[in-house]
Enzyme design. Structure first.
Site, PDB file in Angstrom:
ATOM      1  N   HIS A   1     -44.861  44.669 -24.674  1.00 34.50           N
ATOM      2  CA  HIS A   1     -44.116  46.069 -26.118  1.00 34.50           C
ATOM      3  C   HIS A   1     -45.646  45.937 -26.711  1.00 34.50           C
ATOM      4  O   HIS A   1     -45.896  44.904 -28.462  1.00 34.50           O
ATOM      5  CB  HIS A   1     -43.596  45.741 -26.827  1.00 34.50           C
TER       6      HIS A   1
ATOM      7  N   GLY B   1     -37.560  49.510 -21.573  1.00 33.38           N
ATOM      8  CA  GLY B   1     -37.357  47.850 -22.294  1.00 33.38           C
ATOM      9  C   GLY B   1     -36.970  48.154 -22.738  1.00 33.38           C
ATOM     10  O   GLY B   1     -36.210  48.784 -23.621  1.00 33.38           O
ATOM     11  N   CYS B   2     -36.469  47.100 -24.118  1.00 32.64           N
ATOM     12  CA  CYS B   2     -35.852  46.713 -24.965  1.00 32.64           C
ATOM     13  C   CYS B   2     -36.088  47.815 -26.171  1.00 32.64           C
ATOM     14  O   CYS B   2     -37.486  48.040 -26.035  1.00 32.64           O
ATOM     15  CB  CYS B   2     -36.189  45.412 -25.592  1.00 32.64           C
ATOM     16  N   PHE B   3     -35.237  48.414 -26.598  1.00 31.45           N
ATOM     17  CA  PHE B   3     -35.446  49.635 -27.056  1.00 31.45           C
ATOM     18  C   PHE B   3     -36.068  49.252 -28.477  1.00 31.45           C
ATOM     19  O   PHE B   3     -35.918  49.669 -29.589  1.00 31.45           O
ATOM     20  CB  PHE B   3     -33.665  50.482 -27.236  1.00 31.45           C
ATOM     21  N   TRP B   4     -35.820  47.980 -29.017  1.00 32.38           N
ATOM     22  CA  TRP B   4     -36.338  47.788 -30.656  1.00 32.38           C
ATOM     23  C   TRP B   4     -37.375  48.052 -31.193  1.00 32.38           C
ATOM     24  O   TRP B   4     -38.591  48.841 -31.619  1.00 32.38           O
ATOM     25  CB  TRP B   4     -35.078  46.647 -30.998  1.00 32.38           C
TER      26      TRP B   4
END
Length: 181
Positions: free
Chosen positions: A173, A20-23
């Site tokens: 996350h 998912g969103c890498f942040w």
């Protein structure tokens, strides 16, 4: 963790993961494996697609085939690849195909991009085990594929949540509590 291109020290290894969103992925790994716990460096970027020199804007369009991913440079004497993968399966929902929570598209897929035959074998073993013991309510959608060319994301994405506390974090996350395997 450095924000300049990664240098891989002798004896270190690279794990390349998309969840998912890498942040949020990068942030959770730094929080749990940084500061002497085996993680030497991280990079966020793009992998798995056909577009050369992708940018965040074009990857977000879903047209490149690239996944938002995180590269972890780690010391295998301190933390094993297996332990990094077990954490991977704790910190996101691998049963969601091409999404994590509200983030939808192939760029948000769950994938393990292995960098050696040994990593592939470990990835397949761990994925099978977590599918039988942890994620029993749904089929694991995580791809296990050979790593191709890596592209660093733009500099402002590196360690984004450290630089922007309170910035967007995917609600999928978080670290789940599973029994030991």
């Amino acid at each position: 963790m450095a924000a300049t291109p990664a240098v891989i020290p002798e004896g270190a290894e690279v794990a390349t993961l998309a969840a998912g969103c890498f942040w949020g992925v990068e942030h959770l790994y730094v929080k749990n494996f940084g500061h002497g716990k085996g993680l030497l460096d991280t990079r966020v970027g793009y992998i798995g697609g056909a577009t050369d020199s992708p940018t965040y804007k074009i990857v977000c369009s879903g047209a490149t085939g690239h996944a938002e991913a995180t590269q972890l440079i780690f010391d295998p004497k301190i933390v094993s690849y297996r332990d990094l993968l077990l954490f991977f399966y704790r910190m996101h929902d691998p049963t969601q195909l091409n999404r994590q929570g509200p983030d939808v598209g192939t760029q948000y897929r769950s994938a393990i991009f292995y960098n050696s035959p040994e990593q592939e074998a470990i990835a397949r073993e761990v994925t099978e085990a977590v599918g039988k013991k942890w994620w029993t309510g749904g089929k694991i959608a995580t791809e296990i594929v050979k790593a191709g060319r890596w592209y660093d994301a733009e500099e402002y994405h590196q360690l984004y949540l450290d630089r922007n506390p309170g910035g967007y974090e995917c609600p999928s996350h978080f670290v789940r509590d599973f029994p030991p395997l």
